[in-house]
Design a protein around this motif. Structure first.
Motif, PDB file in Angstrom:
ATOM      1  N   MET A 134       6.409  21.609   0.624  1.00 17.92           N
ATOM      2  CA  MET A 134       5.736  20.930   2.320  1.00 17.92           C
ATOM      3  C   MET A 134       5.847  22.229   3.804  1.00 17.92           C
ATOM      4  O   MET A 134       4.635  21.138   4.500  1.00 17.92           O
ATOM      5  CB  MET A 134       7.445  19.387   2.904  1.00 17.92           C
ATOM      6  N   GLY A 135       6.522  22.951   3.396  1.00 16.35           N
ATOM      7  CA  GLY A 135       6.769  24.183   4.382  1.00 16.35           C
ATOM      8  C   GLY A 135       5.408  24.716   4.516  1.00 16.35           C
ATOM      9  O   GLY A 135       5.194  25.012   5.645  1.00 16.35           O
ATOM     10  N   MET A 172      -6.343  14.159  -4.298  1.00 18.80           N
ATOM     11  CA  MET A 172      -6.256  12.893  -4.748  1.00 18.80           C
ATOM     12  C   MET A 172      -4.762  12.778  -5.356  1.00 18.80           C
ATOM     13  O   MET A 172      -4.162  11.351  -5.123  1.00 18.80           O
ATOM     14  CB  MET A 172      -6.903  13.019  -6.014  1.00 18.80           C
ATOM     15  N   MET A 173      -3.672  13.512  -5.822  1.00 18.17           N
ATOM     16  CA  MET A 173      -2.529  13.423  -5.718  1.00 18.17           C
ATOM     17  C   MET A 173      -1.908  12.970  -4.696  1.00 18.17           C
ATOM     18  O   MET A 173      -0.730  12.735  -4.532  1.00 18.17           O
ATOM     19  CB  MET A 173      -1.720  14.886  -5.707  1.00 18.17           C
ATOM     20  N   HIS A 174      -2.483  12.634  -3.822  1.00 22.45           N
ATOM     21  CA  HIS A 174      -1.768  12.119  -2.314  1.00 22.45           C
ATOM     22  C   HIS A 174      -1.467  10.621  -2.736  1.00 22.45           C
ATOM     23  O   HIS A 174      -0.853   9.776  -2.317  1.00 22.45           O
ATOM     24  CB  HIS A 174      -2.461  12.154  -0.536  1.00 22.45           C
ATOM     25  N   PHE A 175      -3.059   9.943  -3.448  1.00 21.23           N
ATOM     26  CA  PHE A 175      -2.204   8.936  -4.023  1.00 21.23           C
ATOM     27  C   PHE A 175      -1.017   8.336  -4.291  1.00 21.23           C
ATOM     28  O   PHE A 175      -1.017   7.020  -4.318  1.00 21.23           O
ATOM     29  CB  PHE A 175      -3.420   8.310  -4.888  1.00 21.23           C
ATOM     30  N   PHE A 176      -0.472   9.138  -5.014  1.00 21.99           N
ATOM     31  CA  PHE A 176       1.671   8.605  -5.758  1.00 21.99           C
ATOM     32  C   PHE A 176       2.301   9.790  -4.195  1.00 21.99           C
ATOM     33  O   PHE A 176       3.309   9.776  -4.986  1.00 21.99           O
ATOM     34  CB  PHE A 176       0.915   9.800  -6.820  1.00 21.99           C
ATOM     35  N   GLY A 177       2.071   9.992  -3.078  1.00 23.70           N
ATOM     36  CA  GLY A 177       2.767  10.290  -2.228  1.00 23.70           C
ATOM     37  C   GLY A 177       3.621   9.418  -1.620  1.00 23.70           C
ATOM     38  O   GLY A 177       2.872   8.520  -1.632  1.00 23.70           O
ATOM     39  N   SER A 178       4.051  10.264  -1.497  1.00 22.85           N
ATOM     40  CA  SER A 178       5.089   8.823   0.237  1.00 22.85           C
ATOM     41  C   SER A 178       5.950  10.226   1.409  1.00 22.85           C
ATOM     42  O   SER A 178       6.445  11.443   0.060  1.00 22.85           O
ATOM     43  CB  SER A 178       5.813   7.936  -0.202  1.00 22.85           C
ATOM     44  N   LEU A 179       5.822   9.983   2.198  1.00 20.81           N
ATOM     45  CA  LEU A 179       6.824  10.534   3.228  1.00 20.81           C
ATOM     46  C   LEU A 179       8.213  10.116   3.167  1.00 20.81           C
ATOM     47  O   LEU A 179       8.712   9.105   3.790  1.00 20.81           O
ATOM     48  CB  LEU A 179       6.029  11.047   4.955  1.00 20.81           C
ATOM     49  N   ASN A 180       9.364  11.989   2.602  1.00 17.52           N
ATOM     50  CA  ASN A 180      10.400  11.306   2.812  1.00 17.52           C
ATOM     51  C   ASN A 180      11.090  12.379   3.460  1.00 17.52           C
ATOM     52  O   ASN A 180      10.755  13.826   2.801  1.00 17.52           O
ATOM     53  CB  ASN A 180      11.421  11.360   1.367  1.00 17.52           C
ATOM     54  N   PHE A 181      11.765  11.993   4.949  1.00 18.77           N
ATOM     55  CA  PHE A 181      11.643  12.889   5.812  1.00 18.77           C
ATOM     56  C   PHE A 181      13.093  13.498   5.720  1.00 18.77           C
ATOM     57  O   PHE A 181      13.061  14.784   5.513  1.00 18.77           O
ATOM     58  CB  PHE A 181      11.969  12.136   7.199  1.00 18.77           C
ATOM     59  N   ASN A 182      13.873  13.330   4.690  1.00 17.71           N
ATOM     60  CA  ASN A 182      15.053  13.639   4.258  1.00 17.71           C
ATOM     61  C   ASN A 182      14.804  14.372   3.021  1.00 17.71           C
ATOM     62  O   ASN A 182      15.791  15.810   2.382  1.00 17.71           O
ATOM     63  CB  ASN A 182      15.919  12.871   3.535  1.00 17.71           C
ATOM     64  N   TYR A 199       5.405  17.817  -4.215  1.00 13.57           N
ATOM     65  CA  TYR A 199       4.029  18.118  -4.110  1.00 13.57           C
ATOM     66  C   TYR A 199       2.703  17.464  -3.788  1.00 13.57           C
ATOM     67  O   TYR A 199       1.822  17.076  -2.385  1.00 13.57           O
ATOM     68  CB  TYR A 199       2.869  18.998  -5.457  1.00 13.57           C
ATOM     69  N   CYS A 200       2.983  15.958  -4.254  1.00 14.23           N
ATOM     70  CA  CYS A 200       2.417  14.774  -3.758  1.00 14.23           C
ATOM     71  C   CYS A 200       3.020  14.532  -2.641  1.00 14.23           C
ATOM     72  O   CYS A 200       2.035  14.018  -2.549  1.00 14.23           O
ATOM     73  CB  CYS A 200       2.649  13.941  -4.965  1.00 14.23           C
ATOM     74  N   GLN A 201       3.903  14.909  -2.344  1.00 13.66           N
ATOM     75  CA  GLN A 201       3.981  14.063  -0.921  1.00 13.66           C
ATOM     76  C   GLN A 201       3.508  15.160   0.374  1.00 13.66           C
ATOM     77  O   GLN A 201       3.094  14.614   1.000  1.00 13.66           O
ATOM     78  CB  GLN A 201       5.746  14.713  -0.533  1.00 13.66           C
ATOM     79  N   ARG A 290      -4.274   4.377   2.477  1.00 12.32           N
ATOM     80  CA  ARG A 290      -4.012   2.780   3.925  1.00 12.32           C
ATOM     81  C   ARG A 290      -3.117   3.800   4.536  1.00 12.32           C
ATOM     82  O   ARG A 290      -3.336   3.770   5.738  1.00 12.32           O
ATOM     83  CB  ARG A 290      -4.317   1.296   3.655  1.00 12.32           C
ATOM     84  N   ASP A 291      -2.041   3.342   3.580  1.00 16.23           N
ATOM     85  CA  ASP A 291      -1.129   3.664   4.989  1.00 16.23           C
ATOM     86  C   ASP A 291      -1.018   5.234   5.393  1.00 16.23           C
ATOM     87  O   ASP A 291       0.160   5.194   6.690  1.00 16.23           O
ATOM     88  CB  ASP A 291       0.203   3.088   4.238  1.00 16.23           C
ATOM     89  N   ALA A 292      -1.891   5.547   5.195  1.00 20.19           N
ATOM     90  CA  ALA A 292      -1.956   7.302   5.198  1.00 20.19           C
ATOM     91  C   ALA A 292      -2.443   8.073   6.499  1.00 20.19           C
ATOM     92  O   ALA A 292      -2.300   8.878   7.074  1.00 20.19           O
ATOM     93  CB  ALA A 292      -2.268   8.514   4.119  1.00 20.19           C
ATOM     94  N   LEU A 293      -3.104   6.217   7.005  1.00 19.35           N
ATOM     95  CA  LEU A 293      -3.627   6.217   8.650  1.00 19.35           C
ATOM     96  C   LEU A 293      -3.422   6.098   9.148  1.00 19.35           C
ATOM     97  O   LEU A 293      -3.474   5.670  10.058  1.00 19.35           O
ATOM     98  CB  LEU A 293      -5.405   5.775   7.776  1.00 19.35           C
ATOM     99  N   ASP A 294      -1.760   5.314   9.134  1.00 18.34           N
ATOM    100  CA  ASP A 294      -0.933   4.332   9.952  1.00 18.34           C
ATOM    101  C   ASP A 294      -0.700   5.711  11.647  1.00 18.34           C
ATOM    102  O   ASP A 294      -0.030   6.143  10.638  1.00 18.34           O
ATOM    103  CB  ASP A 294       0.093   4.723   9.247  1.00 18.34           C
ATOM    104  N   PRO A 295      -1.154   5.167  11.976  1.00 16.39           N
ATOM    105  CA  PRO A 295      -0.727   6.121  13.483  1.00 16.39           C
ATOM    106  C   PRO A 295      -0.001   5.797  13.950  1.00 16.39           C
ATOM    107  O   PRO A 295       0.914   6.493  14.628  1.00 16.39           O
ATOM    108  CB  PRO A 295      -1.598   4.784  15.039  1.00 16.39           C
ATOM    109  N   VAL A 296       1.006   4.824  13.262  1.00 25.70           N
ATOM    110  CA  VAL A 296       2.920   5.358  13.670  1.00 25.70           C
ATOM    111  C   VAL A 296       3.769   6.331  12.969  1.00 25.70           C
ATOM    112  O   VAL A 296       4.337   6.935  13.239  1.00 25.70           O
ATOM    113  CB  VAL A 296       4.083   3.391  13.656  1.00 25.70           C
ATOM    114  N   LEU A 297       2.939   5.987  11.500  1.00 29.12           N
ATOM    115  CA  LEU A 297       3.360   7.127  10.592  1.00 29.12           C
ATOM    116  C   LEU A 297       2.785   8.802  11.162  1.00 29.12           C
ATOM    117  O   LEU A 297       3.758   9.666  11.190  1.00 29.12           O
ATOM    118  CB  LEU A 297       3.040   7.078   8.654  1.00 29.12           C
ATOM    119  N   GLY A 298       1.782   8.996  11.441  1.00 31.85           N
ATOM    120  CA  GLY A 298       0.934  10.032  12.231  1.00 31.85           C
ATOM    121  C   GLY A 298       1.759  10.341  13.488  1.00 31.85           C
ATOM    122  O   GLY A 298       2.385  12.018  13.734  1.00 31.85           O
TER     123      GLY A 298
END
Length: 312
Positions: A134-135, A172-182, A199-201, A290-298
């Motif tokens: 992430m860093g 393409m591995m972003h399909f298996f990711g999400s954002l866990n800020f913790n 990595y996916c995250q 689709r959720d990677a383009l969410d403006p709230v998450l952005g």
């Protein structure tokens, strides 16, 4: 899950390319930076840019490795890239690199956020205590881009018909990711995740960042895209097991193929119209999660990234 499997298949087995480096226009007068450019896709990107007369800064952590790449590229193209010392895993190094560049150049037309790390051991952190992936992949590139934005925007104003480009490498591995800020910094939550999950995250984060950059600065002439470069044979795989390398090796393409999509986004005439888009092999528009383009998450990610660098 069915859509994810279909998308991964499309990303892994693209049709033959209709775009080639020969389609790159003359880049005389254009200034570009390519991060992570001493090897692999980054080096091939620098090669193509030099061959079309761009002034290119090869940004890398190791000066010895970068100079070896510069020497090799000079033999191949007759042109010489400039070394820019950049360690994306050290925010002070990122700031120093941006200041060094701005001390030498008044314009920046193309920024390729190409560098990255994949699946290192979980105990590896950045100099500032962040998860290494992430860093490096997200926070380092965010800070570098943020510092260079004044130069990008002023360049865009000087040539409003062309726009400037920021091209960020995802996967393409972003399909298996999400954002866990913790899990962005080291701690118990992060230690419970595998290197591949982290990595996916980070690759998911690349798309969220690129899309938010497009929303915030598109009206100022900054065209921001993200991309999956393809399954490419490169040093990125150095932390994977021999079995994983053997399995994926059957599907891999050369780094020259990996450079095609980002060169298309960064240099083509149609690339100026791709703000906010996600690109896939070879030089095509694709669809990310689709959720990677969410403006709230952005907005949420952007604000977190801003907080991390405000006192550097």
């Amino acid at each position: 899950m069915g859509n994810t499997i279909s998308s991964v298949f499309t990303h892994t087995f693209p049709p033959a390319p209709r775009y080639s480096v020969d389609d790159i226009p003359d880049l005389t007068g254009k200034v570009a930076i390519v991060t992570g450019a001493n090897t692999g896709v980054g080096k091939e990107t620098v090669k193509a840019l030099l061959a079309h007369n761009a002034k290119v800064y090869l940004a890398a952590r190791s000066e010895d490795k970068a100079q070896a790449a510069i020497d090799d590229l000079r033999k191949q193209t007759g042109k010489e890239a400039s070394f820019l010392k950049l360690d994306l895993a050290d925010l002070k190094s990122v700031k120093a690199a941006a200041l060094e560049f701005q001390g030498k150049e008044k314009e920046l037309h193309i920024l390729f956020n190409n560098g990255g790390v994949m699946a290192p051991p979980v105990d590896q952190l950045t100099a500032d205590g962040y998860d290494l992936q992430m860093g490096t992949n997200v926070l380092g590139h965010f800070y570098f881009t943020k510092l260079l934005l004044p130069t990008l925007i002023s360049t865009a104003k000087a040539s409003p018909e062309e726009h400037v480009r920021v091209v960020t490498t995802s996967s393409m591995m972003h399909f298996f990711g999400s954002l866990n800020f913790n899990t962005f910094k080291d701690g118990p939550a992060r230690r419970r995740l595998s290197p591949s999950t982290l990595y996916c995250q980070s690759k998911y984060g690349n798309i969220v960042f690129a899309a938010e950059l497009a929303r915030r600065y598109g009206d100022q002439g900054v065209v921001s895209t993200s991309l999956h470069p393809g399954v490419i044979r490169s040093d990125l795989w150095r932390y994977t097991s021999k079995f994983e390398s053997w399995v994926t090796g059957c599907l891999m393409y050369s780094p020259a193929y990996g450079a095609l999509t980002q060169l298309w986004g960064g240099t083509s005439k149609e690339g100026a119209e791709l703000n906010g888009k996600y690109l896939i092999p070879w030089a095509r528009i694709g669809s990310p999660r689709r959720d990677a383009l969410d403006p709230v998450l952005g907005k949420q990610l952007w604000e977190w990234l801003e907080e991390q660098v405000q006192n550097i």
